[in-house]
Design an enzyme around this catalytic site. Structure first.
Site, PDB file in Angstrom:
ATOM      1  N   HIS A  18      53.665 -20.033  30.659  1.00  0.00           N
ATOM      2  CA  HIS A  18      54.590 -19.662  31.731  1.00  0.00           C
ATOM      3  C   HIS A  18      55.018 -20.908  32.512  1.00  0.00           C
ATOM      4  CE1 HIS A  18      53.122 -15.556  30.939  1.00  0.00           C
ATOM      5  NE2 HIS A  18      54.284 -15.187  31.436  1.00  0.00           N
ATOM      6  N   ASP A  73      57.878 -18.938  28.874  1.00  0.00           N
ATOM      7  CA  ASP A  73      58.568 -17.795  29.471  1.00  0.00           C
ATOM      8  C   ASP A  73      59.060 -18.199  30.857  1.00  0.00           C
ATOM      9  OD1 ASP A  73      57.956 -16.360  27.238  1.00  0.00           O
ATOM     10  OD2 ASP A  73      56.926 -14.733  28.279  1.00  0.00           O
TER      11      ASP A  73
END
Length: 350
Positions: free
Chosen positions: A234, A85
């Site tokens: 992430h 992400d």
């Protein structure tokens, strides 16, 4: 009533139903109010022994119906689908790309509009290195908290920004911000041509001021990897960046490969073939396509002899099997055909 009025009335009743009959159903606007907008927050249920994870599937919701997935539930293969992400850049994405390239590992990066516009060279490099690039919306909102029109704008604006910067079409996958969704939001994203991608592995890595550390990340993967896994990673995490090389090395030692979502998270196409028996003439046997919904996709054929050995072509007398595989397109996933058994008969001698 005069004759002209009567004639017009008859024409209306005769012609109008015919006109309505040819209007395509797809022309009708979807009534999204029929879909529940109750917000659900995705979560995973870890299982021991490297079994596939469970997930927070709301009661009565069929995720595949909305083309929503959190792992490859059907595969028995040692494969893992890396996903990152990318809400903003924190100085680690280039290093992450370098590590992935070192291992020849493909991944998908879910990017926001601000990330695209602030890091054009990085976004281009993702695609140039063979990764998928998916939609993470323009402003990272909770989709159930937005109107249908706002959801559509969030997604289309992000895709347009990506096309403007890279020249590529965005890959048809979306990760809903915060993992929040509703039946309505899933329906809207599906109608825009996207598959919703959740996850089957995750850990606390997104707070840049409270990182779990490299060792924690490595241990988490060692403890929780499973067939068909889809980890959420992430790009802003220093710990992820530092641990990635060790994680990939460990998974490689476990004989895992790094797959891409188009293997399973798209519509399933239909590919059927036949290969009739023939007499030996020195020429390779040819499979014939009966049905292929994944038109335009490259098709490869796999021939095996009676001992199960893969051969390049079926040419000599004997018994063979053949299957075909259509590569993924933006609509359909990789699709394997039926298996066909056929014989090449020897020439009869007088």
């Amino acid at each position: 009533m005069n004759k002209k009025v009567k004639l017009f009335t008859r024409l209306v009743f005769i012609v109008l139903p015919c006109i309505l009959a040819v209007i395509p159903v797809s022309a009708a606007k979807t009534d999204y109010s029929k879909y529940s907008n109750t917000k659900h927050e995705w979560y995973i249920v870890r299982k021991a022994g490297h079994e596939k994870a469970g997930g927070g599937i709301p009661a009565g919701m069929d995720l595949p119906k909305y083309r929503a997935y959190f792992q490859n539930t059907e595969t028995k293969e040692k494969v893992i689908y890396l996903s990152f992400d990318c809400g903003y850049e924190n100085g680690y994405t280039k290093k992450i790309l370098k590590t992935l390239k070192k291992h020849n590992a493909k991944a998908i990066f879910f990017v926001t509009k601000p990330f695209i516009e602030s890091c054009p060279s990085i976004v281009k490099k993702m695609k140039e290195q063979g990764h998928l690039v998916g939609n993470h919306t323009s402003t990272h909102p909770s989709l159930p908290g937005r109107s249908v029109e706002e959801i559509q704008k969030e997604i289309t604006d992000c895709a347009k920004a990506y096309k403007k910067v890279t020249g590529f079409e965005m890959d048809p996958f979306i990760r809903p911000p915060m993992g929040e969704f509703s039946k309505r939001s899933l329906k809207v994203t599906k109608d825009l041509g996207y598959s919703t991608i959740l996850w089957s592995m995750a850990y606390y890595d997104y707070d840049v001021n409270n990182q779990p550390g490299k060792d924690y990340v490595v241990k988490h993967f060692k403890d929780n990897y499973h067939k068909g896994a889809l980890p959420l990673i992430h790009n802003t995490s220093r710990s992820n960046c530092e641990a990635l090389d060790d994680v990939l090395t460990y998974l490689e030692k476990k004989k895992y490969r790094f797959g891409t979502l188009d293997e399973f998270a798209l519509e399933k196409g239909t590919l059927k073939i036949k290969c009739p028996d023939k007499e030996y003439d020195g020429w390779p046997a040819e499979a014939i396509i009966i049905k292929n919904t994944n038109k335009g996709a490259k098709i490869t054929y796999t021939f095996k002899d009676s001992n199960g050995n893969i051969i390049e072509d079926a040419t000599e007398p004997g018994t063979y099997t053949v299957t075909a595989t259509a590569e993924a397109t933006r609509k359909y996933c990789i699709t394997a055909s039926n298996e066909v058994t056929f014989k090449i008969r020897g020439i009869k001698k007088d």
